[in-house]
Design a protein around this motif. Structure first.
Motif, PDB file in Angstrom:
ATOM      1  N   VAL A  47       0.829  -1.207   0.000  1.00  0.00           N
ATOM      2  CA  VAL A  47       0.000   0.000   0.000  1.00  0.00           C
ATOM      3  C   VAL A  47       0.861   1.254   0.000  1.00  0.00           C
ATOM      4  O   VAL A  47       0.335   2.367  -0.014  1.00  0.00           O
ATOM      5  CB  VAL A  47      -0.955   0.018   1.216  1.00  0.00           C
ATOM      6  N   GLN A  48       2.173   1.070   0.043  1.00  0.00           N
ATOM      7  CA  GLN A  48       3.070   2.203  -0.034  1.00  0.00           C
ATOM      8  C   GLN A  48       4.299   1.825  -0.855  1.00  0.00           C
ATOM      9  O   GLN A  48       4.533   0.649  -1.131  1.00  0.00           O
ATOM     10  CB  GLN A  48       3.501   2.667   1.356  1.00  0.00           C
ATOM     11  N   THR A  49       5.052   2.826  -1.243  1.00  0.00           N
ATOM     12  CA  THR A  49       6.285   2.613  -2.000  1.00  0.00           C
ATOM     13  C   THR A  49       7.467   3.089  -1.177  1.00  0.00           C
ATOM     14  O   THR A  49       7.462   4.211  -0.670  1.00  0.00           O
ATOM     15  CB  THR A  49       6.258   3.392  -3.325  1.00  0.00           C
ATOM     16  N   ASN A  50       8.423   2.229  -1.003  1.00  0.00           N
ATOM     17  CA  ASN A  50       9.666   2.606  -0.335  1.00  0.00           C
ATOM     18  C   ASN A  50      10.671   3.048  -1.392  1.00  0.00           C
ATOM     19  O   ASN A  50      10.956   2.301  -2.325  1.00  0.00           O
ATOM     20  CB  ASN A  50      10.229   1.430   0.463  1.00  0.00           C
ATOM     21  N   LEU A  51      11.203   4.242  -1.223  1.00  0.00           N
ATOM     22  CA  LEU A  51      12.120   4.807  -2.197  1.00  0.00           C
ATOM     23  C   LEU A  51      13.501   4.994  -1.585  1.00  0.00           C
ATOM     24  O   LEU A  51      13.635   5.472  -0.450  1.00  0.00           O
ATOM     25  CB  LEU A  51      11.603   6.165  -2.686  1.00  0.00           C
ATOM     26  N   VAL A  52      14.523   4.622  -2.328  1.00  0.00           N
ATOM     27  CA  VAL A  52      15.905   4.882  -1.953  1.00  0.00           C
ATOM     28  C   VAL A  52      16.597   5.479  -3.174  1.00  0.00           C
ATOM     29  O   VAL A  52      16.601   4.878  -4.250  1.00  0.00           O
ATOM     30  CB  VAL A  52      16.656   3.598  -1.530  1.00  0.00           C
ATOM     31  N   SER A  62       2.740  16.456   2.181  1.00  0.00           N
ATOM     32  CA  SER A  62       2.062  15.403   2.959  1.00  0.00           C
ATOM     33  C   SER A  62       2.138  14.035   2.287  1.00  0.00           C
ATOM     34  O   SER A  62       1.209  13.236   2.358  1.00  0.00           O
ATOM     35  CB  SER A  62       0.589  15.779   3.189  1.00  0.00           C
ATOM     36  N   TYR A  63       3.251  13.751   1.645  1.00  0.00           N
ATOM     37  CA  TYR A  63       3.432  12.460   0.990  1.00  0.00           C
ATOM     38  C   TYR A  63       3.828  11.361   1.990  1.00  0.00           C
ATOM     39  O   TYR A  63       3.641  10.179   1.719  1.00  0.00           O
ATOM     40  CB  TYR A  63       4.562  12.545  -0.057  1.00  0.00           C
ATOM     41  N   THR A  64       4.428  11.755   3.112  1.00  0.00           N
ATOM     42  CA  THR A  64       5.113  10.782   3.948  1.00  0.00           C
ATOM     43  C   THR A  64       5.193  11.275   5.385  1.00  0.00           C
ATOM     44  O   THR A  64       4.929  12.448   5.671  1.00  0.00           O
ATOM     45  CB  THR A  64       6.544  10.552   3.410  1.00  0.00           C
ATOM     46  N   TYR A  65       5.560  10.370   6.282  1.00  0.00           N
ATOM     47  CA  TYR A  65       5.830  10.775   7.663  1.00  0.00           C
ATOM     48  C   TYR A  65       7.251  11.304   7.825  1.00  0.00           C
ATOM     49  O   TYR A  65       7.562  11.970   8.806  1.00  0.00           O
ATOM     50  CB  TYR A  65       5.622   9.595   8.615  1.00  0.00           C
ATOM     51  N   GLU A  90      -0.237   5.891  -4.377  1.00  0.00           N
ATOM     52  CA  GLU A  90      -0.803   6.806  -5.359  1.00  0.00           C
ATOM     53  C   GLU A  90       0.012   8.077  -5.552  1.00  0.00           C
ATOM     54  O   GLU A  90      -0.228   8.827  -6.521  1.00  0.00           O
ATOM     55  CB  GLU A  90      -2.251   7.167  -4.984  1.00  0.00           C
ATOM     56  N   VAL A  91       0.955   8.365  -4.642  1.00  0.00           N
ATOM     57  CA  VAL A  91       1.774   9.569  -4.816  1.00  0.00           C
ATOM     58  C   VAL A  91       3.228   9.207  -5.137  1.00  0.00           C
ATOM     59  O   VAL A  91       4.116  10.054  -5.003  1.00  0.00           O
ATOM     60  CB  VAL A  91       1.707  10.481  -3.568  1.00  0.00           C
ATOM     61  N   THR A  92       3.459   7.986  -5.583  1.00  0.00           N
ATOM     62  CA  THR A  92       4.830   7.561  -5.888  1.00  0.00           C
ATOM     63  C   THR A  92       5.497   8.479  -6.913  1.00  0.00           C
ATOM     64  O   THR A  92       6.631   8.930  -6.722  1.00  0.00           O
ATOM     65  CB  THR A  92       4.839   6.118  -6.424  1.00  0.00           C
ATOM     66  N   GLU A  93       4.775   8.756  -7.991  1.00  0.00           N
ATOM     67  CA  GLU A  93       5.371   9.554  -9.078  1.00  0.00           C
ATOM     68  C   GLU A  93       5.707  10.978  -8.635  1.00  0.00           C
ATOM     69  O   GLU A  93       6.856  11.413  -8.784  1.00  0.00           O
ATOM     70  CB  GLU A  93       4.432   9.565 -10.289  1.00  0.00           C
ATOM     71  N   PRO A  94       4.774  11.744  -8.049  1.00  0.00           N
ATOM     72  CA  PRO A  94       5.148  13.105  -7.647  1.00  0.00           C
ATOM     73  C   PRO A  94       6.165  13.127  -6.501  1.00  0.00           C
ATOM     74  O   PRO A  94       7.013  14.033  -6.445  1.00  0.00           O
ATOM     75  CB  PRO A  94       3.812  13.737  -7.218  1.00  0.00           C
ATOM     76  N   GLY A 137       1.788  -3.773 -10.255  1.00  0.00           N
ATOM     77  CA  GLY A 137       1.026  -3.225 -11.363  1.00  0.00           C
ATOM     78  C   GLY A 137       1.109  -1.724 -11.482  1.00  0.00           C
ATOM     79  O   GLY A 137       1.360  -1.180 -12.562  1.00  0.00           O
ATOM     80  N   LYS A 138       0.931  -1.012 -10.377  1.00  0.00           N
ATOM     81  CA  LYS A 138       0.884   0.444 -10.410  1.00  0.00           C
ATOM     82  C   LYS A 138       2.274   1.065 -10.455  1.00  0.00           C
ATOM     83  O   LYS A 138       2.615   1.853 -11.329  1.00  0.00           O
ATOM     84  CB  LYS A 138       0.113   0.958  -9.194  1.00  0.00           C
ATOM     85  N   VAL A 139       3.089   0.685  -9.487  1.00  0.00           N
ATOM     86  CA  VAL A 139       4.393   1.334  -9.344  1.00  0.00           C
ATOM     87  C   VAL A 139       5.328   0.976 -10.489  1.00  0.00           C
ATOM     88  O   VAL A 139       6.096   1.808 -10.973  1.00  0.00           O
ATOM     89  CB  VAL A 139       5.031   0.970  -7.987  1.00  0.00           C
ATOM     90  N   GLY A 140       5.268  -0.260 -10.948  1.00  0.00           N
ATOM     91  CA  GLY A 140       6.138  -0.681 -12.034  1.00  0.00           C
ATOM     92  C   GLY A 140       5.991   0.192 -13.267  1.00  0.00           C
ATOM     93  O   GLY A 140       6.981   0.541 -13.922  1.00  0.00           O
ATOM     94  N   GLU A 141       4.773   0.555 -13.603  1.00  0.00           N
ATOM     95  CA  GLU A 141       4.531   1.406 -14.768  1.00  0.00           C
ATOM     96  C   GLU A 141       5.008   2.833 -14.520  1.00  0.00           C
ATOM     97  O   GLU A 141       5.581   3.476 -15.395  1.00  0.00           O
ATOM     98  CB  GLU A 141       3.041   1.407 -15.112  1.00  0.00           C
ATOM     99  N   ILE A 142       4.766   3.332 -13.302  1.00  0.00           N
ATOM    100  CA  ILE A 142       5.165   4.706 -12.964  1.00  0.00           C
ATOM    101  C   ILE A 142       6.669   4.894 -13.133  1.00  0.00           C
ATOM    102  O   ILE A 142       7.142   5.915 -13.655  1.00  0.00           O
ATOM    103  CB  ILE A 142       4.748   5.029 -11.520  1.00  0.00           C
ATOM    104  N   LEU A 143       7.442   3.888 -12.716  1.00  0.00           N
ATOM    105  CA  LEU A 143       8.892   4.025 -12.689  1.00  0.00           C
ATOM    106  C   LEU A 143       9.514   4.113 -14.078  1.00  0.00           C
ATOM    107  O   LEU A 143      10.648   4.591 -14.222  1.00  0.00           O
ATOM    108  CB  LEU A 143       9.512   2.856 -11.917  1.00  0.00           C
ATOM    109  N   LYS A 144       8.816   3.681 -15.080  1.00  0.00           N
ATOM    110  CA  LYS A 144       9.369   3.730 -16.430  1.00  0.00           C
ATOM    111  C   LYS A 144       9.645   5.158 -16.884  1.00  0.00           C
ATOM    112  O   LYS A 144      10.445   5.381 -17.796  1.00  0.00           O
ATOM    113  CB  LYS A 144       8.411   3.038 -17.408  1.00  0.00           C
ATOM    114  N   GLY A 145       8.995   6.114 -16.248  1.00  0.00           N
ATOM    115  CA  GLY A 145       9.232   7.508 -16.598  1.00  0.00           C
ATOM    116  C   GLY A 145      10.511   8.072 -16.015  1.00  0.00           C
ATOM    117  O   GLY A 145      10.849   9.234 -16.276  1.00  0.00           O
ATOM    118  N   PHE A 146      11.238   7.258 -15.219  1.00  0.00           N
ATOM    119  CA  PHE A 146      12.456   7.736 -14.576  1.00  0.00           C
ATOM    120  C   PHE A 146      13.722   7.071 -15.102  1.00  0.00           C
ATOM    121  O   PHE A 146      14.812   7.324 -14.586  1.00  0.00           O
ATOM    122  CB  PHE A 146      12.361   7.514 -13.059  1.00  0.00           C
ATOM    123  N   GLY A 147      13.583   6.238 -16.131  1.00  0.00           N
ATOM    124  CA  GLY A 147      14.757   5.613 -16.709  1.00  0.00           C
ATOM    125  C   GLY A 147      14.574   4.125 -16.904  1.00  0.00           C
ATOM    126  O   GLY A 147      13.510   3.568 -16.616  1.00  0.00           O
TER     127      GLY A 147
END
Length: 493
Positions: free
Chosen positions: A293-298, A338-341, A365-369, A466-476
């Motif tokens: 339900v969330q995306t962890n970004l590094v 307000s994307y994260t704690y 839902e806010v992974t991309e921005p 399904g959701k995040v995999g597609e979003i990430l294609k816009g970053f390389g």
């Protein structure tokens, strides 16, 4: 009449409750653009001048280096023993975690005391004693603390654990069972999966890239392997014992001689380290974690060694960008959007090349921005000079944190252990505030351009396939992995 009045009262109470509930509906957090850091505390532009108390140091006949920082303010003594060459960095490739198992089971019984007896004796004097070795660190450590009156008892237990571990088969079996359960559980953690992938990307097969042992490696660890690891690695030749608190150098040296006199020099050479290879060209590494339900970004890049001349400037740069709740990443991703704690960044620097990395956890839902805003702040550090007030505030914050740490004898002795590990100048920590405040805006922008260059940045994301995999294609270019770390080929491969 009485019934009618009662009905009216009930309706009024109900209306009031609804209105109260509406009033308690949480409002959207305000934008950080409206956040005002009042800065009411008095601020001085004078550089903090400190002269830290010098510890007493001595090289003992067996090669052990002794550091003692006397502090009589509290009737307590703490110590830390560091043994280079005994950490997980030196584990065989097929036995990652051997050092950690050795350290853990050392504490579970000696030739004269069982695990329970050790625990009971420590508890009776309200003392602590632990042995540890990181999965990728170059050292193992033994640390402890107690009241001054019990320091002799604690050192007796310390010496017994250090010199006479029995490595009981039943304790090894229990440790193996507990650890295997933890290994299964940690693979369900998105944070662990992100750190594991980031380490793999930045370090490849270098020992610094290890983040965990495996069930297969645990099964291979035998009592004989632990005995051999202890015999060859737990040697005094290149070790340091740092003691702080209510004890003098003469008292400490007498204590060490009486309790650790049997610890003999082994004649082993100083352990060496190798530099990790450069990572591949920048890309996005996606760990597909179903039902997230969330995306962890590094987001991170190769960093520097501890003795690199850019260290101070990089530390200041990191403080501004994400080194705390007043950093830009926190203020933008949490307070404004307000994307994260929380959103933070950090610098690691040791005997080999370290890393710079920024981390956050956001709603799917806010992974991309969120990722775009994180990268925008990195770009801003490279392209824009930091405004004077923000720059000075963060410099002062670093110095203030350092000044506060000087009240802790254990932290103080830690500084001197760092000095010993890296052969730093005797006045290195006295001049820390001066060096931090001497860093310029131009230097910070220069190290940002150098180390946060787009040609170096790697992105790791853990989230819903399904959701995040597609979003990430816009970053390389994206490489996808499952939660076991296995590559999932794309449809075009």
């Amino acid at each position: 009449m009485r019934t009618r009045m009662l009905k009216t009262l009930v309706i009024a109470l109900a209306v009031g409750a609804v209105a109260g509930a509406r009033a308690q509906v949480p409002q959207a957090p305000p934008s950080s653009k409206a956040v005002i850091l009042k800065g009411k505390a008095p601020v001085s532009d004078e550089v903090l001048r400190v002269k830290l108390p010098r510890p007493k140091e001595a090289d003992l006949p067996n090669g052990l280096h002794l550091i003692v920082l006397e502090d009589r303010r509290v009737p307590r003594v703490t110590f830390q023993l560091l043994m280079p060459g005994a950490g997980g960095y030196y584990d065989p490739a097929d036995l990652p975690g051997l050092a950690g198992v050795t350290a853990a089971v050392m504490r579970e019984g000696t030739t004269t005391r069982s695990s329970q007896q050790l625990s009971e004796q420590l508890e009776s004097i309200a003392a602590t004693l632990s042995v540890s070795a990181g999965i990728s660190t170059s050292e193992a450590s033994v640390s402890g603390s107690c009241l001054t009156e019990d320091v002799g008892t604690l050192f007796e237990l310390f010496a017994d654990v250090l010199l006479n571990p029995s490595f009981p088969e039943d304790e090894l079996a229990r440790y193996r069972q507990r650890t295997k359960a933890g290994l299964i559980q940690q693979r369900s953690s998105a944070g662990f999966l992100g750190n594991e992938m980031f380490a793999k990307v930045l370090y490849g097969n270098h020992p610094a890239g290890r983040v965990s042992t495996t069930p297969e490696a645990l099964d291979k660890v035998t009592r004989a392997a632990l005995v051999e690891a202890h015999r060859t690695r737990y040697v005094p030749d290149h070790a340091v014992l740092a003691i702080a608190g209510d004890i003098s150098q003469a008292e400490a040296q007498k204590l060490v001689a009486s309790k650790l006199g049997a610890w003999k020099r082994a004649g082993t050479p100083a352990p060496a380290v190798a530099q990790p290879p450069d990572p591949e060209s920048p890309r996005v590494y996606f760990v597909a974690r179903p039902k997230s339900v969330q995306t962890n970004l590094v987001v991170g890049a190769p960093g520097i060694e501890r003795l690199d001349p850019d260290y101070d400037a990089l530390e200041v740069m990191n403080k501004i960008l994400g080194g705390g709740p007043s950093g830009r990443l926190f203020m933008v991703l949490r307070e404004e959007k307000s994307y994260t704690y929380g959103a933070y960044s950090g610098v690691s620097a040791t005997r080999w090349r370290g890393t710079w990395q920024a981390t956050t956890e956001v709603r799917t839902e806010v992974t991309e921005p969120a990722l775009r805003d994180l990268l925008a702040q990195v770009t801003r550090m490279r392209d824009e000079e930091v405004p004077v007030k923000e720059f000075r505030d963060q410099q002062r914050s670093l110095v203030a944190s350092f000044a506060l740490s000087l009240e802790n004898p254990q932290q103080m002795i830690g500084y001197y252990v760092t000095s010993w590990r890296f052969s730093l100048p005797a006045d290195y920590w006295d001049k820390y505030p001066e060096r931090v405040m001497a860093v310029t805006q131009a230097q910070v922008q220069a190290v940002a351009r150098k180390y946060l260059n787009p040609s170096r940045l790697q992105i790791v994301a853990v989230g819903e396939p399904g959701k995040v995999g597609e979003i990430l294609k816009g970053f390389g270019p994206v490489e996808t992995y499952d939660t076991e770390g296995k590559r999932i080929p794309s449809s075009s491969e």
